[in-house]
Write an enzyme that holds these catalytic residues in place. Structure first.
Site, short mmCIF file in Angstrom:
data_model
loop_
_atom_site.label_atom_id
_atom_site.label_comp_id
_atom_site.label_asym_id
_atom_site.label_seq_id
_atom_site.Cartn_x
_atom_site.Cartn_y
_atom_site.Cartn_z
N ASP A 67 -14.15 5.35 11.37
CA ASP A 67 -14.54 5.33 9.95
C ASP A 67 -14.96 3.90 9.59
O ASP A 67 -14.59 3.36 8.55
CB ASP A 67 -13.33 5.76 9.11
N LYS A 113 0.86 -1.20 0.00
CA LYS A 113 0.00 0.00 0.00
C LYS A 113 0.88 1.23 0.00
O LYS A 113 1.70 1.42 0.90
CB LYS A 113 -0.91 -0.01 1.24
N1 LIG Z 1 -4.66 -6.34 2.55
C1 LIG Z 1 -5.47 -6.24 1.48
N2 LIG Z 1 -5.85 -7.34 0.82
C2 LIG Z 1 -6.64 -7.27 -0.27
N3 LIG Z 1 -7.11 -6.13 -0.80
C3 LIG Z 1 -6.78 -4.98 -0.19
C4 LIG Z 1 -5.94 -4.96 0.97
N4 LIG Z 1 -5.77 -3.68 1.36
C5 LIG Z 1 -6.47 -2.93 0.49
N5 LIG Z 1 -7.09 -3.69 -0.46
C6 LIG Z 1 -7.93 -3.24 -1.58
O1 LIG Z 1 -7.61 -1.89 -1.90
C7 LIG Z 1 -8.75 -1.03 -1.72
C8 LIG Z 1 -8.33 0.30 -1.09
O2 LIG Z 1 -7.65 0.06 0.13
P1 LIG Z 1 -7.74 1.03 1.39
O3 LIG Z 1 -9.15 1.17 1.84
O4 LIG Z 1 -6.75 0.55 2.40
O5 LIG Z 1 -7.23 2.38 0.72
P2 LIG Z 1 -7.53 3.86 1.20
O6 LIG Z 1 -6.76 4.83 0.36
O7 LIG Z 1 -7.29 3.95 2.65
O8 LIG Z 1 -9.03 3.96 0.84
P3 LIG Z 1 -10.08 5.09 1.20
O9 LIG Z 1 -9.33 6.19 1.91
O10 LIG Z 1 -10.62 5.49 -0.13
O11 LIG Z 1 -11.06 4.36 2.07
C9 LIG Z 1 -9.68 -1.81 -0.81
O12 LIG Z 1 -11.01 -1.48 -1.05
C10 LIG Z 1 -9.39 -3.26 -1.18
O13 LIG Z 1 -10.15 -3.62 -2.31
#
Ligand SMILES: Nc1ncnc2c1ncn2[C@@H]1O[C@H](COP(=O)(O)OP(=O)(O)OP(=O)(O)O)[C@@H](O)[C@H]1O
Length: 520
Positions: free
Chosen positions: A226, A121
């Site tokens: 959240d 990530k």
């Molecule tokens: N450990 C994981 N395993 C599988 N898929 C993942 C994982 N982490 C994230 N994802 C995928 O990536 C997408 C976005 O991840 P995440 O919610 O962590 O990002 P974000 O930038 O914090 O999102 P937002 O701020 O828009 O809620 C998730 O909806 C999921 O589909």
């Protein structure tokens, strides 16, 4: 933003030094001047400029020459630095496809040498609204120069610290694996975001699991803040995993009750709208505000201190005033939602007595409702409603379900759910980033990199074209190695010759001295 990882293999040692030097220079400068980059990197001006040109070509640096001439890291440059750290620590060896895009993050599949798939990530704070830090932030001092960079790093550090603490205490979160700069590596969860799930086999059980999760967090002194369908993944067995916790607050926070109730209501509202499930049993903050464990300290100890949280809060507050503006514009809708909250409060009061008695009855899973019972109740309620509104809501639901189905179709997450590195088509093969490879670059020290063609992935057949390209590269590499060997040998010889000349000179001097001393 796409993480084009291939170019990482073309970087020389000087390029890496230059990249790190720019990162260091950005602590004090918005744009780092060329000579400063060269000084920090300990490179001669010519060599430094060459390296800057090279990494600028790969879009790892951004050049500015309006105010003054200088460079700053792009997100890709920052990605490379983190990726290199992961590769040298043996955390990551392959970079695969993108499986998710968050508001402020990019999610990629990666794998290690044992072909274990993980998730990378990359935090990208500032991508949406963050522009500049106002200069009156004395507290942040030089850190405001690298605001987005620093903020993204803080976000990653925070997420990793929470994930680690939660994981070690048995919460359903991905396994935290590594963190560097603005990136974290975690285990891959094989599930869908709840948002994409149109139907549940056991809504009552999933609902109860989620309420129990909120309660368990509160027992550990934490409120998610959240807790919604975007941040919950659910697998085929309907087990839930919490994946994102950027706004986690302590149960001792001044607005803890508000955040707690908001999390609970978010799930209740979603379940009612999406699955027609009315969560009658739900937790109240007053029952859980006395935490049994304190995870706050654990999180501080794992690297995310209160001071860092303070920095983060200040930086986020300073987001160019955009959010404040939005909030003011949205104040009308907020008022409406307040009304809703009032309604909820009334409902809460009505349900309170009922809830306390049922909680005692069902101690193992206090929030699980008997599915048949709730269905009956639903039916009764429905019969009370007017038939017109019934058909209207059915239509609405239908439209919503269709909408969700349509959205799911195009989602990359869906496509990549069953993705395996070994199944990849040739044109999108994962990028190999083995440590030995990068270290080999170091040995060459400034020379053109060797292999530019991917080695075939295990199990994949090498085409004739690939074979020829690899053979050609091998020849070129050998040629360069021979050249550099010859050069080194010549250097040694010249050095040897001059050493010999010096020795002869000093011998002659000694003899002359001897003769003078003997009274010649
Ligand atoms: N450990 C994981 N395993 C599988 N898929 C993942 C994982 N982490 C994230 N994802 C995928 O990536 C997408 C976005 O991840 P995440 O919610 O962590 O990002 P974000 O930038 O914090 O999102 P937002 O701020 O828009 O809620 C998730 O909806 C999921 O589909």
């Amino acid at each position: 933003m796409k993480l084009e990882a291939k170019a990482i293999r073309y970087l020389t040692r000087d390029d890496w030094r230059t990249l790190v030097a720019t990162e260091m220079g950005m602590k004090n400068h918005e744009f780092v001047p060329t000579n400063m980059i060269c000084t920090i990197a300990n490179l001669k001006f010519g060599g430094g400029k060459k390296a800057i040109r090279n990494i600028h070509k790969f879009k790892l640096l951004y050049h500015e020459n309006k105010k003054y001439d200088g460079y700053k890291l792009t997100y890709l440059g920052y990605d490379y630095l983190a990726l290199k750290a992961f590769v040298s620590r043996d955390t990551v060896s392959f970079v695969g496809t993108q499986i998710g895009v968050g508001k402020e993050s990019d999610i990629y599949l990666v794998a290690n040498d044992n072909n274990e798939e993980m998730v990378l990530k990359l935090h990208r704070l500032g991508r949406v609204s963050f522009k500049t830090i106002k200069n009156n932030r004395d507290y942040l001092k030089h850190r405001k120069n690298a605001s987005w960079l620093y903020l993204s790093r803080l976000a990653a550090l925070k997420e990793f610290a929470y994930m680690k603490a939660l994981y070690e205490n048995g919460f359903p979160v991905p396994t935290p694996i590594d963190v560097n700069r603005h990136c974290i590596v975690m285990s891959r969860v094989k599930g869908y975001p709840l948002l994409q799930v149109v139907e549940l086999r056991h809504p009552s059980k999933v609902y109860a699991d989620l309420m129990n999760l909120i309660v368990k967090l509160a027992n550990y002194g934490l409120i998610h803040g959240d807790f919604n369908e975007f941040n919950i993944l659910i697998n085929d067995e309907e087990q839930v995993t919490l994946i994102d916790f950027p706004q986690m607050v302590s149960t001792s926070h001044a607005n803890a009750e508000y955040y707690f109730d908001r999390d609970v209501n978010c799930i209740r509202t979603f379940f009612e709208k999406r699955y027609g499930f009315i969560g009658e049993k739900y937790p109240k903050f007053s029952d859980y505000k006395q935490a049994q464990f304190d995870l706050d300290k654990v999180i501080g100890a794992s690297g995310f201190t209160k001071d860092l949280q303070k920095d983060m809060d200040l930086l986020i507050k300073d987001q160019d005033g955009d959010e404040e503006l939005n909030n003011n514009n949205n104040s009308d809708s907020d008022d409406n939602s307040d009304d809703d909250d009032d309604d909820d409060e009334d409902n809460e009061e009505e349900n309170q007595d009922e809830q306390s008695s049922t909680t005692e009855e069902n101690n193992s899973n206090p929030f699980q409702q008997d599915e048949e019972e709730s269905e009956e109740e639903e039916e009764e309620e429905e019969s009370e409603e007017e038939s017109e509104s019934e058909s209207e809501s059915e239509e609405e639901e239908d439209i919503e379900v269709k909408q969700v189905r349509k959205t799911i179709k195009g989602l990359p997450t869906q496509k990549n759910r069953k993705f395996k590195f070994s199944d990849l088509a040739e044109e999108e093969s994962p990028v190999l980033l083995r440590k030995e490879f990068l270290e080999e670059m170091k040995v060459l020290d400034g020379e053109v990199p060797i292999a530019t063609t991917d080695a075939p992935v295990e199990g994949e057949e090498e085409t004739e074209e690939m074979k020829l390209a690899r053979e050609e590269e091998r020849k070129q590499y050998e040629k360069r190695m021979i050249q550099s060997k010859v050069k080194r040998a010549l250097d040694r010889q010249t050095k040897g010759k001059s050493n010999g000349r010096n020795a002869m000179k000093s011998r002659a001097k000694k003899e002359i001295k001897k003769q003078i001393a003997s009274g010649f």
